[in-house]
Design a protein around this motif. Structure first.
Motif, mmCIF file in Angstrom:
data_model
loop_
_atom_site.group_PDB
_atom_site.id
_atom_site.type_symbol
_atom_site.label_atom_id
_atom_site.label_comp_id
_atom_site.label_asym_id
_atom_site.label_seq_id
_atom_site.Cartn_x
_atom_site.Cartn_y
_atom_site.Cartn_z
ATOM 1 N N TYR B 64 0.845 -1.200 0.000
ATOM 2 C CA TYR B 64 0.000 0.000 0.000
ATOM 3 C C TYR B 64 0.883 1.255 0.000
ATOM 4 O O TYR B 64 0.692 2.182 -0.784
ATOM 5 C CB TYR B 64 -0.915 -0.009 1.230
ATOM 6 N N PHE B 65 1.877 1.258 0.884
ATOM 7 C CA PHE B 65 2.764 2.426 1.007
ATOM 8 C C PHE B 65 3.494 2.683 -0.311
ATOM 9 O O PHE B 65 3.635 3.827 -0.744
ATOM 10 C CB PHE B 65 3.767 2.197 2.142
ATOM 11 N N GLY B 66 3.914 1.624 -0.956
ATOM 12 C CA GLY B 66 4.610 1.747 -2.233
ATOM 13 C C GLY B 66 3.742 2.415 -3.284
ATOM 14 O O GLY B 66 4.186 3.313 -4.007
ATOM 15 N N VAL B 67 2.467 1.988 -3.348
ATOM 16 C CA VAL B 67 1.523 2.565 -4.308
ATOM 17 C C VAL B 67 1.344 4.058 -4.036
ATOM 18 O O VAL B 67 1.410 4.894 -4.944
ATOM 19 C CB VAL B 67 0.158 1.843 -4.221
ATOM 20 N N MET B 68 1.148 4.402 -2.761
ATOM 21 C CA MET B 68 0.915 5.797 -2.388
ATOM 22 C C MET B 68 2.148 6.652 -2.670
ATOM 23 O O MET B 68 2.050 7.768 -3.163
ATOM 24 C CB MET B 68 0.563 5.898 -0.900
ATOM 25 N N PHE B 69 3.294 6.115 -2.362
ATOM 26 C CA PHE B 69 4.535 6.874 -2.525
ATOM 27 C C PHE B 69 4.769 7.172 -4.006
ATOM 28 O O PHE B 69 5.121 8.287 -4.388
ATOM 29 C CB PHE B 69 5.710 6.067 -1.956
ATOM 30 N N GLN B 70 4.513 6.154 -4.802
ATOM 31 C CA GLN B 70 4.664 6.284 -6.255
ATOM 32 C C GLN B 70 3.747 7.385 -6.773
ATOM 33 O O GLN B 70 4.144 8.230 -7.574
ATOM 34 C CB GLN B 70 4.313 4.933 -6.891
ATOM 35 N N ALA B 71 2.494 7.372 -6.267
ATOM 36 C CA ALA B 71 1.518 8.367 -6.728
ATOM 37 C C ALA B 71 1.895 9.768 -6.234
ATOM 38 O O ALA B 71 1.698 10.756 -6.937
ATOM 39 C CB ALA B 71 0.129 7.989 -6.225
ATOM 40 N N ALA B 72 2.445 9.837 -5.033
ATOM 41 C CA ALA B 72 2.746 11.140 -4.440
ATOM 42 C C ALA B 72 3.969 11.781 -5.083
ATOM 43 O O ALA B 72 3.968 12.966 -5.394
ATOM 44 C CB ALA B 72 2.958 10.989 -2.938
ATOM 45 N N PHE B 73 5.017 11.016 -5.296
ATOM 46 C CA PHE B 73 6.294 11.612 -5.704
ATOM 47 C C PHE B 73 6.774 11.117 -7.068
ATOM 48 O O PHE B 73 7.870 11.448 -7.495
ATOM 49 C CB PHE B 73 7.365 11.339 -4.639
ATOM 50 N N HIS B 74 5.956 10.290 -7.736
ATOM 51 C CA HIS B 74 6.286 9.776 -9.069
ATOM 52 C C HIS B 74 7.654 9.104 -9.110
ATOM 53 O O HIS B 74 8.400 9.220 -10.059
ATOM 54 C CB HIS B 74 6.193 10.888 -10.117
ATOM 55 N N THR B 75 7.966 8.466 -8.004
ATOM 56 C CA THR B 75 9.203 7.686 -7.954
ATOM 57 C C THR B 75 8.948 6.553 -6.968
ATOM 58 O O THR B 75 8.035 6.642 -6.163
ATOM 59 C CB THR B 75 10.401 8.549 -7.512
ATOM 60 N N THR B 76 9.736 5.506 -7.053
ATOM 61 C CA THR B 76 9.489 4.363 -6.188
ATOM 62 C C THR B 76 10.130 4.594 -4.828
ATOM 63 O O THR B 76 11.318 4.896 -4.749
ATOM 64 C CB THR B 76 10.081 3.087 -6.819
ATOM 65 N N GLY B 77 9.334 4.476 -3.783
ATOM 66 C CA GLY B 77 9.880 4.592 -2.434
ATOM 67 C C GLY B 77 9.912 3.220 -1.802
ATOM 68 O O GLY B 77 8.912 2.514 -1.784
ATOM 69 N N ILE B 78 11.058 2.819 -1.342
ATOM 70 C CA ILE B 78 11.183 1.467 -0.826
ATOM 71 C C ILE B 78 11.477 1.498 0.670
ATOM 72 O O ILE B 78 12.387 2.196 1.114
ATOM 73 C CB ILE B 78 12.294 0.713 -1.578
ATOM 74 N N VAL B 79 10.671 0.768 1.425
ATOM 75 C CA VAL B 79 10.951 0.622 2.851
ATOM 76 C C VAL B 79 11.763 -0.647 3.018
ATOM 77 O O VAL B 79 11.248 -1.739 2.839
ATOM 78 C CB VAL B 79 9.652 0.508 3.676
ATOM 79 N N PRO B 80 13.053 -0.531 3.317
ATOM 80 C CA PRO B 80 13.835 -1.758 3.424
ATOM 81 C C PRO B 80 13.401 -2.544 4.648
ATOM 82 O O PRO B 80 13.275 -1.996 5.739
ATOM 83 C CB PRO B 80 15.278 -1.254 3.575
ATOM 84 N N SER B 81 13.131 -3.826 4.460
ATOM 85 C CA SER B 81 12.666 -4.655 5.563
ATOM 86 C C SER B 81 13.062 -6.095 5.293
ATOM 87 O O SER B 81 12.487 -6.753 4.428
ATOM 88 C CB SER B 81 11.149 -4.538 5.685
#
Lengths: 102, 430
Positions: B64-81
């Protein structure tokens, strides 16, 4: 024969250092011939912990003291949580006192 | 043959069962009674599946966070886990069985190395062993290794790290604890040495004793940061809300239904902490039996060994350095999150669990070597460093088809990159 004491070991996530401390304490207690039930838990879970004695590191002391826990629970705070000498010096008197009360 | 095939298909592919069998072996070797063996084995299996359930929750909210981040900043945001990597490798790639066997293999290699080399360390941080076996197996598999070769290679590399990393950190651990009784067993050691190196460079010259973080009075309100889950929540909730506010309601409108999208983001951030909490509870059950068994066995086989233990063992020696280390490392990871994309890397969102544990420990290292200055400046550099390595990993993970995942612990990443950059070309050449 009284019931064995419940001793709970606490650290930040309840994974590594509390288990390390528990393993050391297990040997200290076995050497002293004391039977007890040992477990470990994360600090978030403290309000739900039911134990006779809670053992943790000194850096958690202020946080743990904020909770209003059952006044019957005794606390032991350690500087080096895997030092058998310190565990013996601080934990055994508390255990003996608890067993005398029981 | 059909019996063997049945076992291979039904037992050896089930990571939980293999881990349970390893625990059972350990309990039997310790000559525990029948009751204790049965209970301990069951607890371990239960723990593994609780861990999987936590991973699943975590992966859902990270998606979910990945989808939102992509939509917000037009780049992939990755939470390393690494937990999510483990969940994905087990649930989607079917590598769970190999990971469990490598876990045992790493321990065996560790004992052999401790027995026959001067590095007498037994690595007892169970979850770190699990993450190390995850990374070595995933990358060994990606490098083209299969079956027994895969488990052997993963065990050798992982086992080497089990003795090399505590040995690397020991000179400074000795200064922290004042003796040689314990070692540090935590796979973020390369990061700690980076911080110690920076602290050494910025230390005060011409003084006998560096001004320590422990002489400072930190505000009491920071004490809650010692609670892992609270420090997670404090960062993740605002992060999810900010991203959702920028992204707006459209990207996840179908999932949200009639609920307000900000409320949904808030609940998702809570889900993130839930995932970690459940996962940790699983790890606690899983390791509660195996680690003492490992310890019992290793003490018999390598009598003069030192236990390499989880990093919070060092926290009571310098509690202020832990808080300062956490904050400065977080600042460093935030700077890296903004700065790395400028040089063409993916956006790596700070992995807060690592920031706390690795950052806190690194803070102790920095303070020991270079006092307050070392802890603060070293901490920021540490934050940059532990974001750079996951950024290097992302491309490799993307090639493996991992959805928006990366890992955190720098030693495990180094082990993974060894496979990616050294083993893989060799395998391709053969």
């Amino acid at each position: 024969m009284t019931r064995p004491l419940d001793i709970c070991f606490i650290c930040g996530a309840g994974l590594g250092s509390s288990l390390a401390c528990q393993m050391e304490a297990e040997e200290v207690l076995a050497a002293a011939g004391i039977r007890a039930n040992l477990g470990h838990e994360a600090i978030s879970g403290i309000p739900g912990v039911r134990a006779d004695i809670i053992v943790s590191a000194e850096n958690f002391k202020p946080t743990i003291e904020k909770y209003e826990l059952d006044p019957d629970i005794a606390f032991v705070f350690l500087k080096n949580i895997v030092d058998k000498t310190e565990i013996a010096a601080k934990l055994l008197p508390v255990v003996q006192e608890k067993e005398a009360q029981a | 043959m059909s019996v063997i095939n049945w076992i291979i298909n039904n037992v050896l592919t089930q990571a939980g069962i293999i881990i349970g069998l390893i625990a059972m072996l350990g309990l039997i070797l310790q000559k525990k009674g029948l009751g204790a063996v049965v209970i301990g084995t069951f607890k371990t299996i239960l723990g593994f599946y609780v861990l999987s359930a936590g991973s699943a929750v975590l992966v859902t909210t990270l998606t979910y966070f990945g989808v939102m981040f992509q939509a917000a900043f037009h780049t992939t945001g990755i939470v390393p886990s690494i937990e999510a990597v483990n969940g994905y490798a087990t649930n989607n790639l079917g590598l769970g069985g190999q990971i469990a066997l490598a876990f045992l293999g790493i321990f065996i290699v560790n004992i052999l190395l401790a027995r026959f080399t001067p590095w007498k360390y037994i690595f007892l941080t169970g979850q770190a062993l699990l993450w190390m076996s995850t990374m070595t197996v995933v990358f060994g598999h990606a490098a083209g290794l299969r079956g027994a070769w895969l488990i052997l290679a993963a065990s050798l590399v992982g086992g080497f790290f089990c003795v090399a990393m505590p040995a690397l950190a020991q000179p400074i651990v000795r200064r922290i604890t004042g003796n040689d009784a314990i070692a540090l067993g935590h796979f973020c050691t390369i990061g700690y040495m980076v911080e110690a190196g920076v602290a050494w460079l910025v230390r005060k010259r011409n003084v006998d004793k560096q001004p320590s973080t422990e002489d400072l009075k930190l505000p009491r309100s920071l004490e809650f940061l010692q609670d892992t889950y609270m420090s997670l929540a404090v960062v993740m909730i605002p992060l999810f809300l900010v991203v959702a506010a920028v992204a707006g309601p459209e990207p996840v409108a179908e999932d949200v239904g009639t609920m307000n999208y900000m409320m949904y983001a808030f609940l998702q951030s809570i889900q993130f902490v839930v995932g970690v909490y459940v996962l940790m509870a699983g790890v606690r059950l899983l390791l509660g039996e195996i680690v003492p068994a490992f310890r019992g066995i290793s003490m018999k086989l390598v009598p003069d060994s030192k236990p390499a233990l989880d990093c919070p063992v060092l926290f009571p020696y310098a509690p202020n350095a832990v808080v300062i280390g956490f904050i400065t490392t977080t600042i460093g990871t935030l700077i890296a999150m903004v700065a790395l994309p400028a040089v063409g890397f993916a956006v790596i969102v700070p992995g807060m669990l690592t920031n706390f544990f690795a950052g806190g420990t690194a803070g102790i290292f920095g303070n020991t070597v270079g006092g307050r200055r070392g802890a603060i400046i070293g901490g920021v550099v540490h934050g940059l460093f532990i974001t750079l390595l996951p950024a290097l990993l992302v491309t490799t993970f993307m090639n493996l088809g991992f959805p928006n995942l990366s890992a955190t612990d720098v030693d495990t990443i180094t082990a993974g990159l060894l496979f990616a950059y050294i083993v893989r070309p060799i395998m391709n050449a053969l």
